[in-house]
Design a protein around this motif. Sequence first.
Motif, short mmCIF file in Angstrom:
data_model
loop_
_atom_site.label_atom_id
_atom_site.label_comp_id
_atom_site.label_asym_id
_atom_site.label_seq_id
_atom_site.Cartn_x
_atom_site.Cartn_y
_atom_site.Cartn_z
N SER A 100 0.82 -1.21 0.00
CA SER A 100 0.00 0.00 0.00
C SER A 100 0.85 1.26 0.00
O SER A 100 0.32 2.37 -0.11
N ASN A 112 -1.33 -1.86 -7.61
CA ASN A 112 -2.58 -1.29 -8.14
C ASN A 112 -3.79 -2.16 -7.84
O ASN A 112 -4.93 -1.68 -7.88
N PRO A 166 -6.47 -2.45 -2.75
CA PRO A 166 -7.36 -1.29 -2.54
C PRO A 166 -6.80 -0.28 -1.55
O PRO A 166 -7.10 0.91 -1.64
N SER A 178 -3.80 0.76 -1.35
CA SER A 178 -2.87 1.69 -2.00
C SER A 178 -3.62 2.90 -2.53
O SER A 178 -3.09 4.02 -2.54
N TRP A 179 -4.87 2.70 -2.97
CA TRP A 179 -5.70 3.83 -3.41
C TRP A 179 -6.03 4.73 -2.23
O TRP A 179 -6.06 5.96 -2.36
N ASP A 202 -2.87 6.77 -1.41
CA ASP A 202 -2.66 7.83 -2.40
C ASP A 202 -3.67 8.96 -2.21
O ASP A 202 -3.33 10.15 -2.32
N GLY A 203 -4.93 8.60 -1.92
CA GLY A 203 -5.95 9.61 -1.71
C GLY A 203 -5.69 10.44 -0.46
O GLY A 203 -5.86 11.67 -0.47
N ASP A 247 -7.38 10.45 -7.08
CA ASP A 247 -7.03 9.49 -6.03
C ASP A 247 -7.93 9.65 -4.81
O ASP A 247 -8.25 8.67 -4.13
N GLN A 292 -11.56 8.26 -5.77
CA GLN A 292 -11.47 6.83 -6.01
C GLN A 292 -11.22 6.08 -4.70
O GLN A 292 -11.83 5.04 -4.45
N GLY A 293 -10.33 6.62 -3.87
CA GLY A 293 -10.06 6.00 -2.58
C GLY A 293 -11.29 5.96 -1.69
O GLY A 293 -11.59 4.93 -1.07
N ILE A 350 -13.88 3.38 -3.14
CA ILE A 350 -13.42 2.00 -2.95
C ILE A 350 -13.55 1.60 -1.48
O ILE A 350 -14.06 0.51 -1.16
#
Length: 251
Positions: free
Chosen positions: A182, A200, A203, A205-206, A209-210, A223, A226-227, A230
């Motif tokens: 992550s 990628n 989940p 890791s999103w 990033d977010g 990000d 999407q984060g 998810i």
Amino acid sequence: MKILRDTSLIFDRQMRLLLRNPVWVFVGVFQPVMYLLLFAPLLKRSLNVSSDAEAYRIFVPGLLVLLAIFGGLFQGFGMIAELRAGIIERSRVTPVSRLALLLGRSLRDVVSLLMQAVIITLLALLFDLRVFIGYVLLAYLMLALISLMTSALSYGVALIVKSEDALAPLMNTVAQPVLLLSGILLPMSLAPGWLQGVANWNPFSWAVDGTRALFRGDLGSPDVWQGLVIMAVLAILAVVWAAREFARSVR
């Protein structure tokens, strides 16, 4: 609604139990504080950034996600203790919603996580971290969704295995690759291409990033949304699954 009333009752009881012994909030935050104090100062040169503040904007969000994942995944040990004490068994005769029995506990875990996140963030301010309060609150929403999901999963697994000896290695086996992939300590952008490709599919890791995008003030970054989406979807799925396991255990 009955589900809201029942959840509020369980949450209130769980919070009173937590506040009777708040030392666990500080015990849970001890390891992240050590990372903040002893590891983060190495990052300015490692990340080749211009200031400590920039390094902390990268590191602190990952540390908070680490806290949410790790803290949530090990909440199941308390559930096993309740099983052994007969608390779950006695829940069979109550009219309380089975979903509320789970949600009340998981929301307690979310509040505990947010208390720890606030401590970490305030300490990071001493190291020149600067971030807009509105973005921090949105980042806390991301953390709350992660904590809700991981604690619900942990409770569900605990109800299945019913043993600390089985739960501990299982959670460690799951947590280790999830955390490493992550990018919690260092951004995955520093990793080779094949490792980024694997990450990628993670989940979390999103979510990392977010959260980092929010801490650097980039609210418009895809990000972030999407984060959040998810994590919200996974949290709902985890709660639904864990509530079914709870219902089976208290029939």
